[in-house]
Design a protein around this motif. Sequence first.
Motif, PDB file in Angstrom:
ATOM      1  N   TYR A   1       6.615   3.969  -0.930  1.00  0.00           N
ATOM      2  CA  TYR A   1       5.539   4.909  -1.272  1.00  0.00           C
ATOM      3  C   TYR A   1       4.725   4.393  -2.450  1.00  0.00           C
ATOM      4  N   GLU A   2       5.406   4.014  -3.537  1.00  0.00           N
ATOM      5  CA  GLU A   2       4.657   3.613  -4.730  1.00  0.00           C
ATOM      6  C   GLU A   2       3.848   2.344  -4.485  1.00  0.00           C
ATOM      7  N   THR A   3       4.376   1.445  -3.641  1.00  0.00           N
ATOM      8  CA  THR A   3       3.636   0.225  -3.326  1.00  0.00           C
ATOM      9  C   THR A   3       2.406   0.535  -2.489  1.00  0.00           C
ATOM     10  N   ILE A   4       2.589   1.353  -1.451  1.00  0.00           N
ATOM     11  CA  ILE A   4       1.452   1.720  -0.604  1.00  0.00           C
ATOM     12  C   ILE A   4       0.400   2.469  -1.421  1.00  0.00           C
ATOM     13  N   LYS A   5       0.833   3.365  -2.292  1.00  0.00           N
ATOM     14  CA  LYS A   5      -0.118   4.122  -3.110  1.00  0.00           C
ATOM     15  C   LYS A   5      -0.887   3.204  -4.056  1.00  0.00           C
ATOM     16  N   SER A   6      -0.178   2.289  -4.700  1.00  0.00           N
ATOM     17  CA  SER A   6      -0.825   1.389  -5.651  1.00  0.00           C
ATOM     18  C   SER A   6      -1.829   0.476  -4.956  1.00  0.00           C
ATOM     19  N   LEU A   7      -1.405  -0.128  -3.838  1.00  0.00           N
ATOM     20  CA  LEU A   7      -2.295  -1.034  -3.120  1.00  0.00           C
ATOM     21  C   LEU A   7      -3.467  -0.282  -2.495  1.00  0.00           C
ATOM     22  N   THR A   8      -3.187   0.903  -1.949  1.00  0.00           N
ATOM     23  CA  THR A   8      -4.262   1.694  -1.343  1.00  0.00           C
ATOM     24  C   THR A   8      -5.310   2.067  -2.384  1.00  0.00           C
ATOM     25  N   SER A   9      -4.876   2.483  -3.561  1.00  0.00           N
ATOM     26  CA  SER A   9      -5.818   2.820  -4.635  1.00  0.00           C
ATOM     27  C   SER A   9      -6.701   1.625  -4.979  1.00  0.00           C
ATOM     28  N   LYS A  10      -6.072   0.459  -5.084  1.00  0.00           N
ATOM     29  CA  LYS A  10      -6.820  -0.759  -5.421  1.00  0.00           C
ATOM     30  C   LYS A  10      -7.812  -1.105  -4.321  1.00  0.00           C
ATOM     31  N   TRP A  11      -7.352  -1.061  -3.080  1.00  0.00           N
ATOM     32  CA  TRP A  11      -8.210  -1.474  -1.971  1.00  0.00           C
ATOM     33  C   TRP A  11      -9.332  -0.467  -1.712  1.00  0.00           C
ATOM     34  N   ILE A  12      -9.097   0.810  -1.999  1.00  0.00           N
ATOM     35  CA  ILE A  12     -10.183   1.792  -1.906  1.00  0.00           C
ATOM     36  C   ILE A  12     -11.264   1.455  -2.930  1.00  0.00           C
ATOM     37  N   ARG A  13     -10.833   1.093  -4.142  1.00  0.00           N
ATOM     38  CA  ARG A  13     -11.804   0.695  -5.171  1.00  0.00           C
ATOM     39  C   ARG A  13     -12.572  -0.559  -4.754  1.00  0.00           C
ATOM     40  N   ASP A  14     -11.906  -1.409  -3.957  1.00  0.00           N
ATOM     41  CA  ASP A  14     -12.558  -2.631  -3.472  1.00  0.00           C
ATOM     42  C   ASP A  14     -13.467  -2.367  -2.278  1.00  0.00           C
ATOM     43  N   GLY A  15     -13.479  -1.110  -1.789  1.00  0.00           N
ATOM     44  CA  GLY A  15     -14.379  -0.742  -0.712  1.00  0.00           C
ATOM     45  C   GLY A  15     -13.809  -0.839   0.690  1.00  0.00           C
ATOM     46  N   LEU A  16     -12.488  -1.008   0.824  1.00  0.00           N
ATOM     47  CA  LEU A  16     -11.887  -1.111   2.154  1.00  0.00           C
ATOM     48  C   LEU A  16     -11.779   0.262   2.808  1.00  0.00           C
ATOM     49  N   SER A  17     -11.895   0.270   4.135  1.00  0.00           N
ATOM     50  CA  SER A  17     -11.695   1.498   4.896  1.00  0.00           C
ATOM     51  C   SER A  17     -10.200   1.735   5.083  1.00  0.00           C
ATOM     52  N   VAL A  18      -9.850   2.930   5.545  1.00  0.00           N
ATOM     53  CA  VAL A  18      -8.442   3.250   5.771  1.00  0.00           C
ATOM     54  C   VAL A  18      -7.840   2.334   6.832  1.00  0.00           C
ATOM     55  N   SER A  19      -8.590   2.070   7.889  1.00  0.00           N
ATOM     56  CA  SER A  19      -8.069   1.189   8.941  1.00  0.00           C
ATOM     57  C   SER A  19      -7.860  -0.225   8.417  1.00  0.00           C
ATOM     58  N   GLU A  20      -8.739  -0.687   7.537  1.00  0.00           N
ATOM     59  CA  GLU A  20      -8.570  -2.013   6.936  1.00  0.00           C
ATOM     60  C   GLU A  20      -7.352  -2.036   6.010  1.00  0.00           C
ATOM     61  N   ILE A  21      -7.143  -0.942   5.295  1.00  0.00           N
ATOM     62  CA  ILE A  21      -5.976  -0.847   4.417  1.00  0.00           C
ATOM     63  C   ILE A  21      -4.695  -0.893   5.239  1.00  0.00           C
ATOM     64  N   LYS A  22      -4.680  -0.151   6.334  1.00  0.00           N
ATOM     65  CA  LYS A  22      -3.508  -0.157   7.213  1.00  0.00           C
ATOM     66  C   LYS A  22      -3.229  -1.565   7.724  1.00  0.00           C
ATOM     67  N   SER A  23      -4.267  -2.267   8.142  1.00  0.00           N
ATOM     68  CA  SER A  23      -4.098  -3.635   8.645  1.00  0.00           C
ATOM     69  C   SER A  23      -3.552  -4.560   7.570  1.00  0.00           C
ATOM     70  N   ARG A  24      -4.035  -4.390   6.352  1.00  0.00           N
ATOM     71  CA  ARG A  24      -3.551  -5.232   5.252  1.00  0.00           C
ATOM     72  C   ARG A  24      -2.084  -4.964   4.949  1.00  0.00           C
ATOM     73  N   LEU A  25      -1.707  -3.697   4.952  1.00  0.00           N
ATOM     74  CA  LEU A  25      -0.309  -3.353   4.688  1.00  0.00           C
ATOM     75  C   LEU A  25       0.607  -3.974   5.738  1.00  0.00           C
ATOM     76  N   LEU A  26       0.169  -3.952   6.980  1.00  0.00           N
ATOM     77  CA  LEU A  26       0.956  -4.571   8.047  1.00  0.00           C
ATOM     78  C   LEU A  26       0.988  -6.089   7.892  1.00  0.00           C
ATOM     79  N   SER A  27      -0.125  -6.664   7.448  1.00  0.00           N
ATOM     80  CA  SER A  27      -0.215  -8.122   7.341  1.00  0.00           C
ATOM     81  C   SER A  27       0.665  -8.686   6.236  1.00  0.00           C
ATOM     82  N   ILE A  28       0.999  -7.860   5.229  1.00  0.00           N
ATOM     83  CA  ILE A  28       1.858  -8.358   4.149  1.00  0.00           C
ATOM     84  C   ILE A  28       3.336  -8.133   4.447  1.00  0.00           C
ATOM     85  N   GLY A  29       3.621  -7.630   5.653  1.00  0.00           N
ATOM     86  CA  GLY A  29       5.009  -7.559   6.089  1.00  0.00           C
ATOM     87  C   GLY A  29       5.640  -6.190   6.082  1.00  0.00           C
ATOM     88  N   MET A  30       4.874  -5.152   5.739  1.00  0.00           N
ATOM     89  CA  MET A  30       5.448  -3.815   5.753  1.00  0.00           C
ATOM     90  C   MET A  30       5.615  -3.341   7.194  1.00  0.00           C
TER      91      MET A  30
END
Length: 204
Positions: free
Chosen positions: A152-181
Amino acid sequence: MVELKFVAPSWDEIYSKVIDLSIKIRNSGCKFDCIVGIARGGWIVARLLSDLLDIADIGSLRIEFYKDVGTHGRSPIVTQPVSIDVRGKSVLAVDDVSDTGSSLVKAVQHLIDMGARSVIVATIHVKPWTVFIPDFYIEVTDAWIIYPWESYETIKSLTSKWIRDGLSVSEIKSRLLSIGMRRDVVERILPIVLVDLKVGFDGD
């Protein structure tokens, strides 16, 4: 900016590594009166070693260090002193990883200050840049480790960062999967994180 590398071991992979860690400790001939898990990462590892090493006396010590994924605080601080009496005892101090090593240095000094006769340290992972090499460990890695107990804390931290970087939710989901989650973990926890962050969820 340096791109972070990630590794996301499963519960089964972690348990296998902790078994290997317990075998290393047993084969060393070292004997301990108690185990102290360094909160929060060391709690689960300490509980597993308590079982695998047959050491019932187990306590906790909290040192706050990390502020966010990929960043560190300036110095570790003991925020919860060791919870058991370690005076005159041989202590096995346990954490999940020796990253900078500063928190482990602080933990060992605290346990000695509290009267421990000796302190031996065990972790699963070690980072190549650490200033503290544990007495027992299993693997050296330079990746950011996403332990299953901090999804939870990892997803929350990365999601917060990636939202600030302008990523969409679907892009965030793809990134989380790509890093092995794991997909089932991401699909169940990401919507909770988005609610907590007050962000709309657009599904897949």
